[in-house]
Write an enzyme that holds these catalytic residues in place. Sequence first.
Site, PDB file in Angstrom:
ATOM      1  N   GLU A 189     -14.150   1.969   0.610  1.00 42.38           N
ATOM      2  CA  GLU A 189     -14.118   2.077   2.080  1.00 42.38           C
ATOM      3  C   GLU A 189     -15.210   3.016   2.585  1.00 42.38           C
ATOM      4  O   GLU A 189     -15.354   4.149   2.095  1.00 42.38           O
ATOM      5  CB  GLU A 189     -12.733   2.578   2.535  1.00 42.38           C
ATOM      6  CG  GLU A 189     -12.642   2.725   4.052  1.00 42.38           C
ATOM      7  CD  GLU A 189     -11.230   2.844   4.605  1.00 42.38           C
ATOM      8  OE1 GLU A 189     -10.257   2.676   3.851  1.00 42.38           O
ATOM      9  OE2 GLU A 189     -11.128   3.114   5.824  1.00 42.38           O
ATOM     10  N   LYS A 226      -1.314  -0.949  -4.002  1.00 42.22           N
ATOM     11  CA  LYS A 226      -2.595  -0.244  -3.865  1.00 42.22           C
ATOM     12  C   LYS A 226      -2.297   1.244  -3.703  1.00 42.22           C
ATOM     13  O   LYS A 226      -1.305   1.604  -3.051  1.00 42.22           O
ATOM     14  CB  LYS A 226      -3.383  -0.739  -2.640  1.00 42.22           C
ATOM     15  CG  LYS A 226      -4.682   0.047  -2.457  1.00 42.22           C
ATOM     16  CD  LYS A 226      -5.567  -0.522  -1.369  1.00 42.22           C
ATOM     17  CE  LYS A 226      -5.219  -0.076   0.025  1.00 42.22           C
ATOM     18  NZ  LYS A 226      -5.278   1.392   0.258  1.00 42.22           N
ATOM     19  N   ASP A 278       0.864  -1.188   0.000  1.00 40.74           N
ATOM     20  CA  ASP A 278       0.000   0.000   0.000  1.00 40.74           C
ATOM     21  C   ASP A 278       0.898   1.236   0.000  1.00 40.74           C
ATOM     22  O   ASP A 278       1.567   1.523   1.006  1.00 40.74           O
ATOM     23  CB  ASP A 278      -0.855  -0.054   1.276  1.00 40.74           C
ATOM     24  CG  ASP A 278      -2.010   0.910   1.254  1.00 40.74           C
ATOM     25  OD1 ASP A 278      -2.327   1.468   0.185  1.00 40.74           O
ATOM     26  OD2 ASP A 278      -2.623   1.090   2.328  1.00 40.74           O
TER      27      ASP A 278
HETATM   28  O1  KIV Z   1      -4.149   0.650   5.025  1.00 36.72           O
HETATM   29  C1  KIV Z   1      -5.015  -0.246   5.032  1.00 36.72           C
HETATM   30  O2  KIV Z   1      -4.979  -1.189   5.822  1.00 36.72           O
HETATM   31  C2  KIV Z   1      -6.082  -0.147   4.055  1.00 36.72           C
HETATM   32  C3  KIV Z   1      -7.230  -1.083   4.161  1.00 36.72           C
HETATM   33  C4  KIV Z   1      -7.968  -0.879   5.400  1.00 36.72           C
HETATM   34  C5  KIV Z   1      -8.085  -1.059   2.959  1.00 36.72           C
HETATM   35  O3  KIV Z   1      -6.024   0.673   3.184  1.00 36.72           O
END
Ligand code: KIV
Length: 281
Positions: free
Chosen positions: A183, A112, A82
């Site tokens: 979300e 992501k 992420d």
């Molecule tokens: O940072 C994270 O854990 C997220 C999820 C909750 C989708 O973006």
Amino acid sequence: MNRVSAKDLFEKRGDEPIVMVAAYDAPSAEILDDVADIILVGDSVGNTRLGYDDTLPVTLDESLSHTAAVARGSERAMVVGDMPFASFGVSTERSAENAARYLKEAGAQAVKLETPVEGGVSVETVRRMTELGVPVMGHVGLTPQQVHRKGYKVQGRDEEEADAILERARELEEAGVFSVVLESVPESLGARVTDALGVPTIGIGAGREVDGQVLVLDDLVGLSDGTPTFVKEYADVRGVMTDAVKEYAKEVREGEFPSDEHIFGDSRDSKDDDTDGGDDR
Ligand code: KIV
């Protein structure tokens, strides 16, 4: 062993819900590997594990390091890194270079990006990453990296906002994302976006009419200190850990630990000298 791929997720769509869990370390990844389709190394590591107030201070190096740990601890689940705040979106080339580091250096299969309706990252940047060969997962609705602009609130409650979220999700699909996280949106909007897209949607606080669900591991096992209302806690790990360390401290203070079975005697053959007890430590 082959890892779960974007193609597998696409083919699974409609048959069985996708299971995604956000986690940050190798032992958690070992536990999740047989259970989850995707392990997301969320920038939520900032609040859950690194002691920051929000996700904004998480650095690219911190995120890459946690992603690499998850990749080392798993062999089947897809690992998605992420990208933290401002590691993407400043310039297209820099964003694409940073995204590629997740695959080259950290062993992830995809990244992501938070992709809010207000911008944050351009469609061109998402396209550049996917052209380069980095599979990208989008993220709309509540995007915690926008906390100073929008707070932590359910998004898409009015029609205009809901339409904008739907439009953004369509643009992202066009730019090549393989999946979109939704979300904190009303269930009806989760359903609308899921119907409109050809790629799978994964919801967190987005109701039941989506292609998959994601929760943060620390929230679902009850390790976090307080959880959002959409979380179901399946265990009380914080309670278990608190009791265990209290018991340990009590036994140390009362001279009960270590006892005979936890000490090494003087004689060479009185005890196995292998301190890992046979584990690879
Ligand atoms: O940072 C994270 O854990 C997220 C999820 C909750 C989708 O973006």
